[in-house]
Design an enzyme around this catalytic site. Structure first.
Site, PDB file in Angstrom:
ATOM      1  CG  ASP A  15      -1.616   1.217   1.526  1.00 21.29           C
ATOM      2  OD1 ASP A  15      -2.284   1.719   0.596  1.00 21.29           O
ATOM      3  OD2 ASP A  15      -1.540   1.728   2.662  1.00 21.29           O
ATOM      4  CG  ASP A 193      -2.164   2.663   6.420  1.00 25.01           C
ATOM      5  OD1 ASP A 193      -2.349   2.330   5.230  1.00 25.01           O
ATOM      6  OD2 ASP A 193      -2.590   3.714   6.905  1.00 25.01           O
TER       7      ASP A 193
HETATM    8 MG   LIG Z   1      -2.912   3.172   3.429  1.00 25.85          MG
END
Ligand SMILES: [Mg+2]
Length: 237
Positions: A15, A193
């Site tokens: 990501d 995250d």
């Molecule tokens: Mg992210």
């Protein structure tokens, strides 16, 4: 705790916001770690090209920050894919009236100045970081918009809610890439995250791979690091 080092048998999926760079205050206030582009190139070389970015951003937006990234990029939560210099749409959302969706989001947000509207190619995001007490109002408005625009799906994340095409997701983005060379046949490693990453982390682990959560919060991932700098230190010691 973290697993042993990456090996040449791994395929690496990353990501962007909150994982490689700290989460920006607004989407266009990205603070790119100075060494990040070079680090991604080193990883790409080390893993025989099996490095991909899987982001919620539009690919054209992510390219502003990483114009020379050599690997695949899956954008808009898997709704688009950039491979070998070509970008293709991987979702059929042609029935979705994106300009009307953007207009409806702006109309709602006019009543709430702290809310930021982010127009995306395949959807729209409402950000309420400037006033977290608006979370419920924003979620309710987006549920209504989802009913008004069939074919959309809700995606919550940190201080934001997004309407994107139904049926896309970072897990499907990972699946799609794992069918392709040079990812195919390797052990996936996924780092993320936020909520949209959870399905992809579960998918990586279901494939016998490794998932790493960056930062606080509940997660399915078996491993965790405190922040993007700690992840970078593990990826590229
Ligand atoms: Mg992210």
């Amino acid at each position: 705790m973290l697993p042993a080092r990456l090996t040449s048998q791994n395929a690496l999926f990353l990501d962007f916001d909150g994982t490689l760079a700290e989460v920006p205050v607004t989407p266009d206030a990205v603070n790119l770690p100075p060494g990040l582009p070079a680090m991604l190139h080193r990883l790409y070389d080390r893993l025989g090209g099996a490095v991909a970015l899987i982001t919620g951003r539009d690919i054209s937006d992510l390219r502003k920050y990483l114009p020379d990234f050599p690997g695949a990029i899956s954008g808009s939560h898997g709704a688009e894919l950039s491979l070998d210099g070509r970008t293709i749409s991987t979702t059929d959302d042609t029935q979705l009236d994106i300009p009307a969706l953007h207009a409806a989001a702006h109309q709602f947000a006019r009543g709430y100045p702290p809310i930021l509207v982010e127009e995306k190619r395949h959807g729209v995001v409402l950000h309420y970081r400037a006033d977290p007490s608006l979370a419920e109002v924003v979620h309710a408005a987006m549920r209504q918009l989802q009913r008004d625009f069939p074919g959309t799906g809700l995606q919550a994340a940190k201080m934001q809610v997004e309407l994107r095409p139904a049926g896309v997701g970072k897990d499907k983005a990972l699946d799609r890439l794992m069918e392709l060379s040079p990812y195919r046949g390797r052990i996936p490693v996924y780092a993320g995250d936020d909520l949209p990453d959870e399905v992809a982390m579960a998918e990586a682990q279901a494939r016998g791979g490794i998932a790493i959560k960056v930062g606080d919060g509940e997660t399915v991932a078996h491993y965790r690091v405190a922040n993007p700098a700690a992840l970078a230190a593990w990826l590229d010691p």
